[in-house]
Design a protein around this motif. Structure first.
Motif, PDB file in Angstrom:
ATOM      1  N   GLY A 246      37.759  42.914  42.727  1.00 36.03           N
ATOM      2  CA  GLY A 246      38.396  42.001  42.606  1.00 36.03           C
ATOM      3  C   GLY A 246      38.415  40.651  41.374  1.00 36.03           C
ATOM      4  O   GLY A 246      37.938  40.976  40.301  1.00 36.03           O
ATOM      5  N   GLU A 247      39.085  39.789  41.633  1.00 38.95           N
ATOM      6  CA  GLU A 247      38.922  38.619  40.449  1.00 38.95           C
ATOM      7  C   GLU A 247      37.574  37.408  40.333  1.00 38.95           C
ATOM      8  O   GLU A 247      37.696  36.858  40.024  1.00 38.95           O
ATOM      9  N   ASP A 248      37.652  37.694  42.297  1.00 37.36           N
ATOM     10  CA  ASP A 248      36.789  36.514  42.639  1.00 37.36           C
ATOM     11  C   ASP A 248      35.164  36.937  42.382  1.00 37.36           C
ATOM     12  O   ASP A 248      34.378  36.442  42.032  1.00 37.36           O
ATOM     13  N   ARG A 251      31.256  38.875  38.968  1.00 39.08           N
ATOM     14  CA  ARG A 251      31.844  38.763  38.206  1.00 39.08           C
ATOM     15  C   ARG A 251      30.754  38.798  36.711  1.00 39.08           C
ATOM     16  O   ARG A 251      30.980  38.801  35.720  1.00 39.08           O
ATOM     17  N   GLN A 406      47.505  29.853  44.998  1.00 38.65           N
ATOM     18  CA  GLN A 406      45.966  30.817  45.613  1.00 38.65           C
ATOM     19  C   GLN A 406      45.191  30.222  46.053  1.00 38.65           C
ATOM     20  O   GLN A 406      44.813  31.199  47.417  1.00 38.65           O
ATOM     21  N   LYS A 408      42.744  28.382  45.482  1.00 43.93           N
ATOM     22  CA  LYS A 408      41.201  28.795  45.012  1.00 43.93           C
ATOM     23  C   LYS A 408      40.774  28.183  43.740  1.00 43.93           C
ATOM     24  O   LYS A 408      42.077  26.931  43.289  1.00 43.93           O
ATOM     25  N   GLY A 425      34.846  38.274  30.961  1.00 44.23           N
ATOM     26  CA  GLY A 425      35.356  36.689  31.612  1.00 44.23           C
ATOM     27  C   GLY A 425      35.007  35.317  30.625  1.00 44.23           C
ATOM     28  O   GLY A 425      34.208  35.219  30.409  1.00 44.23           O
ATOM     29  N   GLU A 427      36.814  33.356  33.440  1.00 42.36           N
ATOM     30  CA  GLU A 427      36.886  31.936  34.451  1.00 42.36           C
ATOM     31  C   GLU A 427      36.707  32.841  35.226  1.00 42.36           C
ATOM     32  O   GLU A 427      36.282  33.698  35.876  1.00 42.36           O
ATOM     33  N   ARG A 428      36.544  31.972  36.300  1.00 43.23           N
ATOM     34  CA  ARG A 428      35.326  31.455  37.178  1.00 43.23           C
ATOM     35  C   ARG A 428      36.067  31.223  38.630  1.00 43.23           C
ATOM     36  O   ARG A 428      36.397  29.990  38.568  1.00 43.23           O
ATOM     37  N   LYS A 429      36.373  32.134  39.615  1.00 46.34           N
ATOM     38  CA  LYS A 429      37.459  31.373  40.929  1.00 46.34           C
ATOM     39  C   LYS A 429      36.703  31.801  41.900  1.00 46.34           C
ATOM     40  O   LYS A 429      35.732  33.026  42.403  1.00 46.34           O
TER      41      LYS A 429
END
Length: 490
Positions: A246-248, A251, A406, A408, A425, A427-429
């Motif tokens: 996913g996005e989080d 990464r 979100q 987040k 990337g 960004e880090r979330k």
């Protein structure tokens, strides 16, 4: 190819003083040199090693390639401190000058025994075909700081079923026996960790592989570290080869994290645990090591960097630093990391601000700089997002914010200055469900460590802004956010 190999394994002892002085001068002219983080005098720093409290002082070694910002012939460099804040460079602790570490003194740990500090490390050697042969080795430091290696390795073979990727022993004592975990790769190229035991630190018995719920989890587990906090077992390691989720999650190029559960069963080598959780949510964190100090605290230091990534400081002849020391605790079945309170010794001029920002970005008197500590509490919020811009200028800014939709926390370094690893990337979330948010920032010339909600999450990252990017701004979008902030110059 031959030139590269020769250059990679070039020895510091074969370099003239003039060449070394020129390299150090080049390094010292870099505007991104840190002020309160441990960093190399030249070349490349990586894993923290041998973290310990011995003879009234904290001792910390790190992997060091002195001749350039790349992974060449590794030494152990020794630094020490009485307060975890002001560190004194002692010098080289281990040289790769024996048959068992001819191609590098690789990572390891330490333990106090019989009034001396035993350093347990991996010796990296390669044969004429450059095939690696790892050895597990011991060096002993006495109360005068003198270090002497044992003449032969204490573990000279890799057991059947594992490859030459077999390294990074972390040692501890349980009852009358010593134990060590070692990072390994199975012959099917999956990662794991193995267990050894010893009655005296000199004679080691292979106990077998540690049984976890992570049978196929990356291709190599580096820098394993088993500790116990209260009645729980905590296993920290750095797996390589984990695919992003996913996005989080996952990464970065490589990960560092932990599993938490029951204490390790030393008889059947079984570790009952929960899910793997990343230790740090930022861009640059790897290979952490812990120790227990004289106050009974469990402390952690990590490498603020990653393997196989280029950094802007490379062009100035150096790369990487270590994180500030963090104290570990377990809160609601989750690992919490807090900056050690000794860091307050660095605090100088104090500035305060309190306000409500409404669909705006605001700056305040006294809130600027390149090296400082900042604590900001946000509350009474109805904005869709709010946060802080720092190391900001006309074109640059690093942003830490909370997205209330979100739920987040997000760190954005897309405009932080010179680019770093953008393929992974900008960004880090991470998710955080909280009505109130606290950001606790430790900013240095080329880094930031952000402790969120008293260490519930941490974002560690290198940033490389222009020296003129000094502004701190508070903002809210889509509504209002109240905040109180205090800043100390360092």
């Amino acid at each position: 190819m031959e030139w590269q190999i020769e250059n990679k394994y070039r020895r510091l002892e074969d370099v003239s003083q003039e060449e070394m002085d020129a390299l150090v001068s080049k390094v010292n002219s870099c505007s991104w040199r840190q002020t309160y983080h441990i960093q190399p005098i030249s070349g490349l720093l990586n894993d923290p090693n041998g973290f310990s409290f011995y003879n009234g002082e904290y001792h910390l070694f790190y992997q060091w390639h002195p001749l350039g910002p790349f992974h060449g012939l590794k030494y152990w460099f020794h630094t020490k401190s009485k307060d975890l804040v002001h560190w004194e460079n002692v010098g080289i602790g281990l040289r790769p000058d024996s048959y068992f570490d001819s191609h590098g003194a690789y990572s390891g740990s330490s333990i106090k025994h019989n009034g001396q500090l035993y350093l347990f490390y991996t010796g990296n050697s390669r044969d004429e075909h450059l095939v690696r042969h790892p050895y597990q080795c011991i060096a002993i430091m006495n109360e005068y700081g003198e270090i002497k290696k044992l003449e032969h390795p204490v573990i000279d073979k890799v057991p059947e079923g594992y490859t030459e990727h077999y390294r990074d022993p972390k040692v501890w004592k349980e009852g009358e026996r010593f134990y060590a975990v070692i990072g390994a790769q199975r012959t099917d190229e999956t990662g794991c960790s193995v267990l050894y035991s010893s009655p005296d630190l000199l004679n080691w018995n292979f106990e077998g592989e540690i049984k976890t719920g992570l049978r196929e989890f990356g291709y190599m587990w580096e820098c394993p570290d088993y500790i116990e906090i209260g009645e729980q077992g905590l296993f920290i390691f750095s797996p390589q080869g984990i695919e992003p989720e996913g996005e989080d999650r996952y990464r970065n190029i490589y990960q560092s994290g932990y599993v938490l559960g029951e204490k390790l069963n030393l008889d059947n080598k079984e570790l009952m645990h929960g899910e793997f959780v990343e230790l740090d949510r930022g861009f640059d964190f790897y290979a952490p090591q812990t120790m227990k100090d004289a106050k009974g605290r469990r402390l952690l230091v990590g490498w603020m960097g990653l393997p196989d990534i280029d950094y802007p400081s490379d062009q100035s002849g150096w790369s990487h630093c270590l994180t500030v020391p963090r104290e570990l605790s377990i809160v609601h079945n989750k690992l919490v990391q807090r900056p050690v309170p000794e860091l307050q010794l660095l605090r100088k001029t104090e500035s305060q601000a309190a306000d409500t920002v409404v669909d705006e970005t605001k700056a305040f008197e006294g809130f600027s700089g390149t090296v400082y500590e900042l604590i900001c509490d946000f509350e009474n919020v109805d904005a869709s997002e709010f946060g802080i811009e720092f190391r900001a200028g006309e074109m640059e800014k690093t942003v830490i914010k909370y997205d209330t939709i979100q739920r987040k926390v997000i760190l954005d370094r897309s405009r932080s200055g010179e680019k770093v690893a953008e393929d992974y990337g900008t960004e880090r979330k991470c998710e955080m469900d909280s009505e109130n948010i606290q950001f606790h920032l430790f900013v240095d010339s080329s880094s930031v460590e952000i402790f969120v909600n008293d260490g519930e999450e941490v974002f560690t990252s290198r940033i490389f802004p222009d020296i003129s990017s000094r502004e701190i701004r508070f903002f809210a979008k889509g509504g209002h956010a109240g905040f109180k902030a205090v800043k100390w110059d360092y």
